[in-house]
Write an enzyme that holds these catalytic residues in place. Sequence first.
Site, mmCIF file in Angstrom:
data_model
loop_
_atom_site.group_PDB
_atom_site.id
_atom_site.type_symbol
_atom_site.label_atom_id
_atom_site.label_comp_id
_atom_site.label_asym_id
_atom_site.label_seq_id
_atom_site.Cartn_x
_atom_site.Cartn_y
_atom_site.Cartn_z
ATOM 1 N N GLU A 129 7.168 23.157 -18.767
ATOM 2 C CA GLU A 129 6.893 24.642 -18.797
ATOM 3 C C GLU A 129 5.500 24.824 -18.826
ATOM 4 O O GLU A 129 4.994 25.877 -18.120
ATOM 5 C CB GLU A 129 7.512 25.297 -20.122
ATOM 6 C CG GLU A 129 8.920 25.184 -20.191
ATOM 7 C CD GLU A 129 9.628 25.893 -19.078
ATOM 8 O OE1 GLU A 129 9.553 25.623 -18.018
ATOM 9 O OE2 GLU A 129 10.362 27.251 -19.433
ATOM 10 N N THR A 182 6.276 33.004 -13.086
ATOM 11 C CA THR A 182 5.773 33.253 -14.677
ATOM 12 C C THR A 182 4.533 33.600 -14.980
ATOM 13 O O THR A 182 4.223 34.229 -15.600
ATOM 14 C CB THR A 182 6.804 32.057 -15.425
ATOM 15 O OG1 THR A 182 7.932 32.369 -15.029
ATOM 16 C CG2 THR A 182 6.467 32.618 -16.774
#
Length: 308
Positions: A129, A182
Amino acid sequence: MKSLKVFAPATVANLSCGFDVLGCCLEGVGDEMRISLSDTSGVRITKIEGADLPLATNKNVAGVAVVAMLEALNDTSTGIDIEIYKKIKAGSGIGSSAASSAGAVWATNQLLGKPFTPKQLVKFAMEGERLASGNAHADNVAPALLGGFTLVRSYAPLDVLKLNTPKNLYMTIIHPQIEVKTADSRKVIKSNVPLNKAVTQWGNLGGFITGLFTSDYELLGRSLDDVIIEPLRSILIPKFKEVKAIAIKNGALGAGISGSGPSIFAMSKGKETASKVAKAIEKVYTPTGITFDIHVAAINAKGVSEII
Ligand code: HSE
């Protein structure tokens, strides 16, 4: 065991009231991966189908997650080959990068004789991530690894909890095929939160978790409210307000942005209502001309699992 094929599930992070801390795992929506032990040491991405993603280990989320795991074991001799069959699109808001990182570390852990618990794997998957979005959030990788609903109670030290899943909960997810990275979607949010909004948000988060443990569907619905992030991010998502309104009008308990968007989730009691909500959303979205996918999914209690 030399090789393992796994299902790496999609996830919905934030769930309106739990930015960066709350998430759940979806049944039947996700990628497939094959992870194999190799006689040549090091981690390699040997195949990617279904997406244009980097093969270089240090640029691939699955690659960096497994490297982090082997480093924690001080293991310089193991060889791992990773094949990724992507079905979740990057930038969809249903945890595409998390599925790859979680699937890779879960399968590697199995092949190595389970040196780590699923909870301990979260921190390695978070490295994926970090690479994908510049931020090592755990609210997608935790439900992908543990299944069900999860809460990141603390990031420092990392403390991830598995929550309860009421039996009859279903998600309807619309994924408009526009990419919202994101990293970009994190740039539109503010780092300071006014106290009155924080009070509303943590009240809702507590309410939502209480609703999960008491199977109080009405409480879950009224806790699905986001006064901090949604007002800023929803402008990036065409027809967000209309989709949310039509979902609730057709019986959904609540609706909001899935992760960092552009996917929108609606939560319903019962599959029938979730399917009715899907049809209503479809009617709102078709005239936009934007291509979209709609999924109706139960909550996946297991997380990443072996495909036999
Ligand atoms: N909590 C993360 C965010 C999830 O909203 O940026 C990204 O899927």
